[in-house]
Enzyme design. Structure first.
Site, short mmCIF file in Angstrom:
data_model
loop_
_atom_site.label_atom_id
_atom_site.label_comp_id
_atom_site.label_asym_id
_atom_site.label_seq_id
_atom_site.Cartn_x
_atom_site.Cartn_y
_atom_site.Cartn_z
N GLY A 1 56.39 52.13 50.09
CA GLY A 1 56.86 51.60 48.85
C GLY A 1 55.86 51.86 47.84
O GLY A 1 54.65 52.20 48.17
N LYS B 1 49.55 46.35 57.74
CA LYS B 1 48.64 47.51 57.31
C LYS B 1 47.65 47.34 56.42
O LYS B 1 47.61 46.41 55.69
CB LYS B 1 49.67 48.48 56.72
CG LYS B 1 49.15 49.57 56.13
CD LYS B 1 50.20 50.56 55.49
CE LYS B 1 49.73 51.00 54.10
NZ LYS B 1 51.00 51.70 53.44
N ASP C 1 45.55 52.43 56.02
CA ASP C 1 45.63 53.31 55.33
C ASP C 1 44.50 53.81 54.48
O ASP C 1 43.95 52.93 53.55
CB ASP C 1 47.02 52.98 54.52
CG ASP C 1 47.36 54.01 53.66
OD1 ASP C 1 46.90 55.09 53.46
OD2 ASP C 1 48.60 53.63 52.93
N LYS D 1 58.56 57.83 51.13
CA LYS D 1 58.65 57.25 49.64
C LYS D 1 59.59 58.22 49.02
O LYS D 1 58.92 59.22 48.26
CB LYS D 1 57.14 56.96 49.16
CG LYS D 1 56.44 56.12 49.87
CD LYS D 1 55.28 55.69 49.02
CE LYS D 1 54.17 55.13 49.64
NZ LYS D 1 53.02 54.57 48.94
N GLU E 1 46.85 56.09 58.33
CA GLU E 1 47.67 56.73 57.22
C GLU E 1 46.61 57.38 56.27
O GLU E 1 45.52 57.02 55.99
CB GLU E 1 48.58 55.69 56.63
CG GLU E 1 49.55 56.22 55.85
CD GLU E 1 50.43 54.79 54.94
OE1 GLU E 1 50.20 54.09 55.84
OE2 GLU E 1 50.83 55.22 54.04
N SER F 1 51.35 45.14 53.63
CA SER F 1 50.54 46.18 53.11
C SER F 1 49.29 45.29 52.43
O SER F 1 49.49 44.67 51.52
CB SER F 1 50.77 47.42 52.47
OG SER F 1 49.81 47.95 52.07
N LYS G 1 44.55 48.48 54.17
CA LYS G 1 44.02 49.52 53.31
C LYS G 1 42.50 49.59 53.65
O LYS G 1 41.88 48.39 53.82
CB LYS G 1 44.32 49.06 51.70
CG LYS G 1 45.65 49.06 51.26
CD LYS G 1 46.00 50.37 51.16
CE LYS G 1 47.56 50.35 50.64
NZ LYS G 1 48.07 51.67 50.43
N ASP H 1 51.31 60.42 54.24
CA ASP H 1 52.01 59.80 52.89
C ASP H 1 51.76 60.64 51.80
O ASP H 1 52.71 61.69 51.74
CB ASP H 1 51.06 58.36 52.82
CG ASP H 1 51.84 57.73 51.37
OD1 ASP H 1 52.50 58.17 50.78
OD2 ASP H 1 51.44 56.55 51.36
#
Ligand code: OSB
Ligand code: MG
Length: 395
Positions: free
Chosen positions: A317, A188, A215, A289, A240, A162, A190, A265
């Protein structure tokens, strides 16, 4: 009628959720310790929520009357941005509510531990840490790894990385290149308004064929339009959590316009809410998670419910150290975790891990599911003592 007597060396009859609920392994909590650790980060992690430069995580240490010690981790947050939980609220819940509830009590299995706080709402991260410490004791008493107990089917977890928001795109490209060389099998990014379509396009162009996802961490408002149409053309694995956790109708409306699946999420806070969100078609993938959903039982319930609905899941995570990652790895070995996990090794973030040896990604892009007992790794108590800045002990 089955006997009410707990049998200490009972084999789990089934890894089904019902089997795990019925699992009888005595847990005699003699002492509870809660430790607050201040851990230096080697890398800053910037998301739509801001930048982290050090991390305060909490550990729970349960001492069982039979001489077994179980650890659990509550990954910390300074502010209630990702979820309502913070380091301080989790400290309060562990030392003011959950610790006193379990200290000095005998439980006939992990379900009874969780049931001891069933009337308490919220504080999912604290509940998760306490539940993990109980599972750690169960694993040691049964002489089986948590992956075995929970019904894991794989010995390696495909892992993605990520990537936080950077100052420059070049910096991001460099870091991605490094990670790909190490084997990571999904990237991934952000995103936030101003760091989205252009960045994602440039990464997609630079690394054609790379499994890529984004995300939003709730950073967008449905009323503002947003980059969704353009992102939908980039063949992403998923988008996400673009909108706020409770913006279920907005998520559902967006999902209807996209061919890219939305991944839940922040919205997926419990089995019940996740089921409702999936029924509304707010998303078609779930990031599980355990600290967000309130622990392992809840995580496995979501896993099972998604398997029934053919909704792919993966294990996310919260920048755990090796202790928390051990539980996540065992969980991610369950059959329906079919997408790569956010499971980057602790060394990418922390100057020193709290397990020794620490774990790493293998050239095939997987991380080995630990076969050790408890969290699966050997806990470095001396380092924990060194980083501890506050302690609470029951009695
Ligand atoms: O959205 O997955 C997220 C960290 C803090 C808050 C939210 C998120 C994250 C991560 C961490 O992405 C990824 C990891 O633990 O490797
Ligand atoms: Mg996320």
């Amino acid at each position: 009628m089955t006997t009410e007597q707990a049998s200490p060396a009972a084999e789990p009859t089934s890894a089904s959720a019902a089997g795990l609920r019925a699992l009888q392994v005595p847990i005699n909590v003699e002492r509870v310790q809660v430790l607050s650790l201040q851990l230096p980060l080697v890398r800053h992690f910037r998301t739509a929520y801001g930048v982290s430069v050090q991390k305060r995580n909490l550990l729970v240490r349960l001492e069982d009357g039979d001489g077994v010690v179980g650890w659990g981790e509550a990954p910390g947050a300074e502010l209630p941005t990702y979820s309502p939980d913070t380091h301080d609220s989790t400290w309060y819940a562990l030392t003011g509510i959950l610790g006193p509830k379990v200290a000095g009590h005998r439980f006939d299995g992990p379900r009874a531990v969780v049931d001891s706080w069933r009337e308490i709402v919220g504080y999912h991260t604290a509940k998760h840490a306490m539940e993990c410490a109980a599972w750690s004791i169960v694993s040691q008493k049964l002489g089986q790894s948590l992956s075995q107990i929970w019904g894991g089917v794989r010995d390696g977890v495909p892992t993605g990385e990520s990537f936080g928001i950077k100052d420059h795109i070049a910096e991001l490209h460099e870091e991605i290149e490094e990670r790909l060389a190490e084997g990571y099998c999904r990237i991934k990014l952000k995103i936030e308004p101003g760091w989205d379509v252009d960045v994602v396009r440039s990464v997609a162009a630079q690394f054609p064929g790379l499994p890529l996802s984004v995300d939003g961490n709730c950073g967008y408002d449905a009323a503002d339009g947003g980059p969704w149409r353009e992102l939908d053309e980039l063949n992403l694995l998923m988008i996400e959590q673009p909108f706020a956790r409770d913006a279920l109708c907005d998520l559902a409306d967006l999902q209807q316009t996209l061919s890219t699946p939305i991944c839940l999420d922040e919205s997926a806070t419990s089995p019940g809410i996740t089921r409702a969100a999936l029924s509304l078609d707010c998303g078609r993938i779930v990031n599980i998670k355990p600290p967000r959903v309130g622990g392992i039982f809840a995580a496995i319930d979501i896993h099972d419910m998604c398997a029934e609905r053919a909704i792919p899941v993966w294990c996310g995570g919260m920048l755990e150290t090796g202790i928390g990652r051990g539980f996540n790895l065992a969980l991610a070995s369950l059959p329906h975790f079919t997408l790569p996990a956010d499971m980057s090794p602790a060394k990418l973030f922390y100057a020193e891990d709290l397990v020794e040896p620490t774990f790493d990604i293998r050239p095939d892009g997987t991380i080995a599911v630990p076969d050790g007992l408890g969290c699966g790794f050997s806990v470095a108590e001396e380092r924990i003592a060194r980083y501890a800045v506050a302690r609470w002990t029951s009695e």
